[in-house]
Design an enzyme around this catalytic site. Structure first.
Site, PDB file in Angstrom:
ATOM      1  N   ARG A  74      14.457  -3.712 -34.563  1.00  0.00           N
ATOM      2  CA  ARG A  74      15.041  -2.628 -33.445  1.00  0.00           C
ATOM      3  C   ARG A  74      14.248  -0.819 -34.512  1.00  0.00           C
ATOM      4  NH1 ARG A  74      21.093  -1.783 -34.474  1.00  0.00           N
ATOM      5  NH2 ARG A  74      21.298  -3.445 -33.355  1.00  0.00           N
ATOM      6  N   LYS A 102      -2.869 -14.897 -45.326  1.00  0.00           N
ATOM      7  CA  LYS A 102      -3.942 -14.936 -45.303  1.00  0.00           C
ATOM      8  C   LYS A 102      -4.447 -14.538 -46.937  1.00  0.00           C
ATOM      9  CE  LYS A 102      -5.770 -14.600 -40.899  1.00  0.00           C
ATOM     10  NZ  LYS A 102      -6.900 -13.513 -40.025  1.00  0.00           N
ATOM     11  N   ARG A 124       7.055  -0.655 -43.161  1.00  0.00           N
ATOM     12  CA  ARG A 124       7.667  -1.134 -43.850  1.00  0.00           C
ATOM     13  C   ARG A 124       7.646  -1.982 -44.641  1.00  0.00           C
ATOM     14  NH1 ARG A 124      13.556  -3.363 -41.038  1.00  0.00           N
ATOM     15  NH2 ARG A 124      14.225  -0.586 -41.442  1.00  0.00           N
ATOM     16  N   HIS A 152      15.196   4.481 -46.938  1.00  0.00           N
ATOM     17  CA  HIS A 152      14.506   4.839 -45.741  1.00  0.00           C
ATOM     18  C   HIS A 152      15.227   5.601 -45.966  1.00  0.00           C
ATOM     19  CE1 HIS A 152      14.759   2.896 -41.555  1.00  0.00           C
ATOM     20  NE2 HIS A 152      15.452   1.672 -41.472  1.00  0.00           N
TER      21      HIS A 152
END
Lengths: 330, 411
Positions: A74, A102, A124, A152
């Site tokens: 979302r 990797k 994020r 956040h």
């Protein structure tokens, strides 16, 4: 729900002084007018997003990279829509398909993205502080879309905007945040945002999910949800992570619901017009009952999602003003 | 090695076991000190060094380093380093110990600390007697605490029989978990996994009980909290053979230094509260703490240029050990004599080596030090293998002018 007034002049300084930061890595330490400026800027996008024709060309020609090192549906979608509605070219990079798997270091990944001349990066990451670390190394504005258990910020802003649409001013407002405060970046950003704007914030969690010395963040901690709800204008429920539900932090989901689930009966202990919020995704029947989550006139959960797009548009617009040479910002 | 002429260091201020430094000099023949005091004079054929009023101090004995980093040690006046067993190849076999013991000679003596348990897993005892005879000077549990109380009990009984000091890490593993910070306002603000400071006192309490039970000599490599220091203080009062160490980070910094997620301040144990920092200084003053060590652990960007929780703990401490300890002298916490007991005499005694003091018959490990010389720590220009210092850009005072290992000048 009523729409607020248009931005009051004189609430914040003119031009870039209204928001003098290159990045938005957190809400801690922001001045009240800086937060209000972003909220006010978002109002035009709330209005636009309600039109059939939702397209602005404000960021046309700009490239925005959404680099998500932690899975998200979302928030990523919300940022993608925000960038596209502003006319930017939006590129998403998700960890599952990236070279992070990797063994490339975070900084190397960031430098690679930087070399592609992004005009803004939305990041994020699962580690607290990771977004600030990247921001120190790249040349463009960086927007934190959630870093570990730290912050956040756009969630804090969109929650504040949602509250303002329903309640008007923040002064004297009592907001109760209940759930996994310990691990929640949403809680931290909301605490910083709402206390800065003058609201009274209560946090409620079992001791195992309450961080040490949380009082230092100017909130009142509760373990008793009923007591925490008393007189609340806003009840904000946090998602309980599945992996924390059994054994380690709480005995079981049903015991959690018994003590901390928002039921209709519990909601009655808050003010009669108390707003119900949840950042999603919800565990219906655990932290919130379905009949509360869907309660007409009281649940603002879908409004939060709507405000999210507008807030993210405002943040992308404001943070790119310097590079776009906007008057007063260049 | 060819025999060198005897060495006479004159016209300095000699660091004494007690009291203020006194004017004088010393003479060495071969690798030993043969005379020390105010009336020492050079003899014919001596190599003569004019100390010009500098401190003449014992070379530092650094108890518990994670890497052999000669340039950093020599910069910091360190002539002997006790190497932690946490190496690429764990020091849990006699051959590894023997190799490590030879790895610094001639200008740095490395005293390996034998891994207490195989692979440092905390369960099966390693071959402690064989490693002792291969050159191990003490036994260490490594970076971690031994969680299994039965295993720790067996280790301490066995260590007591061999009369080897057991060096342990004091953090209760269950409580510490994956924590990277001490629980409190700073960790809460930053959203960092945190453990209560009591994790240290819990570990110390158990290990003191087991030391009392077994009669073992126990050394806590780092004690950093008021509660744990109280336990050590009362154990010493009861007469237990227990000692405690610390690194400068924990008397210089509190967890406020974690702001901005600075990974150079990611340490193990983590930085504590301001109250605990003050308690460490008090324990340095009252004798509860016996050893100041560098904890030298140079870490490059691959370990440190990461998000805070993903970064490895540790600091490059060898170069700042001396000036930061001399800062305690300047602040009146301890006197010069005690500073060098903490830095040299006490760790040497724990390791059972004849060094760490400027006594006749001791190994001629000598540092000439200007205790007031100011300099600025610069992470980009360190002698160490990596520049991960929490004290970057900080002004300090105290610098080694010349260093002698076994009567031979180093560098």
């Amino acid at each position: 729900m009523t729409s607020p007034q248009s931005p009051a002049s004189g609430r914040y300084p003119a031009g870039s002084a209204a928001f003098p930061h290159r990045d938005l890595t957190g809400l801690a330490g922001l001045a009240p007018w800086e937060i209000l400026f972003l909220l006010d800027e978002a109002e035009q996008w709330v209005a636009l997003n309600r039109q059939p024709q939702k397209r602005s060309e404000r960021l046309a020609g700009l490239t925005i990279i959404n680099a998500f090192f932690e899975n998200s549906t979302r928030t990523l979608l919300s940022f993608e829509i925000a960038g596209k509605r502003l006319g930017a070219d939006v590129v998403n990079m998700q960890a599952a398909q990236s070279s992070v798997k990797k063994g490339e270091t975070l900084i190397d990944t960031a430098m690679t993205l930087n070399a592609m001349h992004a005009d803004a990066m939305v990041i994020r990451h699962q580690s607290s502080g990771a977004v600030r670390l990247i921001a120190e190394k790249v040349d463009c504005p960086v927007l934190n879309a959630g870093d570990g258990q730290h912050e956040h910020p756009t969630q804090g802003l969109l929650d504040a905007l949602t509250i303002r649409h329903a309640k008007g001013d923040f002064g004297g407002l009592r907001v109760t945040i209940c759930g996994d405060i310990l691990h929640s970046r949403v809680a931290r950003s909301n605490i910083h945002c709402l206390t800065t704007l003058g609201a009274e914030v209560r946090v409620c969690a079992p001791p195992s999910l309450m961080p040490a010395e949380i009082e230092a963040l100017k909130v009142t901690p509760f373990h008793d949800f009923d007591a925490a709800l008393k007189g609340a204008d806003v009840v904000m429920m946090l998602r309980l992570q599945q992996e924390r539900m059994s054994g380690q932090f709480i005995p079981s989901p049903r015991e959690y619901r018994h003590l901390y689930g928002l039921t209709l009966d519990r909601l009655a202990k808050a003010k009669p017009d108390a707003l119900v919020m949840h950042p999603g995704p919800m565990n219906r029947g655990v932290e919130i009952d379905s009949n509360v989550a869907d309660l007409p006139g009281r649940s603002a959960i879908t409004t939060q999602v709507e405000m999210g797009v507008a807030i993210r548009m405002a943040c992308l617009d404001v943070l790119t003003r310097r590079s776009r040479g906007v008057e007063g910002w260049a | 090695m060819k025999d060198l002429a005897p060495l006479a260091i004159l016209n300095g201020r000699i660091v004494l076991p007690e009291g203020e430094p006194a004017r004088g000099g010393l003479r060495c023949e071969g690798d030993r000190i043969v005379a020390v005091g105010p009336d020492v004079a050079a003899q014919e054929g001596d190599r003569v060094v004019d100390a010009r009023g500098a401190l003449i101090a014992p070379g530092l004995v650094d108890l518990g380093v994670f890497a052999i980093d000669k340039p950093a040690f020599h910069f910091g006046g360190i002539t002997r380093a006790a190497l932690m067993p946490d190496q690429g190849t764990v020091l849990d076999k006699p051959a590894a110990v023997r190799f490590a013991a030879q790895s610094g000679k001639p200008d740095l003596w490395v005293h390996p600390l034998a891994a207490a348990t195989k692979g440092l897993e905390g369960t099966e005892l390693a071959e402690l007697a064989l490693m002792r005879d291969a050159g191990a000077r003490a036994v260490a549990t490594g970076r971690r605490w031994i969680g299994d109380s039965g295993a720790m009990h067996r280790l301490l009984s066995y260590g007591a029989m061999l009369d080897l000091v057991v060096v342990t890490h004091a953090e209760d593993g269950g409580l510490a978990g994956q924590a990277v910070a001490t629980a409190g306002e700073m960790a809460t603000r930053l959203g960092l996994p945190a453990a209560p400071a009591q994790a240290e006192a819990l570990a110390v309490a158990r290990d003191l009980m087991l030391a009392e039970l077994t009669g073992a000599r126990l050394h806590f490599r780092q004690v950093t909290t008021a509660a744990a220091l109280d336990l050590v203080r009362s154990a010493k009062a009861r007469g237990l053979a227990v000692t405690a160490g610390v690194t400068p980070a924990h008397f210089m910094l509190s967890d406020v230094a974690l702001g901005d997620f600075r990974t150079f301040n990611r340490l193990s144990p983590p930085l504590r509260s301001e109250a605990d920092r003050r308690a460490v200084r008090a324990a340095l003053a009252d004798g509860t703490i016996d050893v100041i060590a560098s904890g030298h652990d140079p870490r490059g960007p691959e370990d440190k240029r990461l998000p805070f929780t993903d970064a490895e703990p540790g600091m490059a401490g060898a170069e700042t050990l001396l000036p930061l300890t001399l800062g305690l002298v300047r602040d009146g916490v301890i006197d010069t004599a005690r500073a060098f007991r903490l830095l040299a005499a006490n760790p040497a005694a724990l390791l059972g080596v004849r060094a760490g003091t400027l006594a006749v018959g001791a190994e001629a490990d000598v540092a000439l030090i200007d205790p007031d010389r100011p300099w600025v720590v610069d992470s980009d220009k360190m002698a160490a293998a990596a520049g991960n210092t929490p004290f970057d850009k900080q002004g300090v005072e105290g610098r080694v002018l010349r260093l002698f290992k076994g009567g031979q000048e180093v560098g």
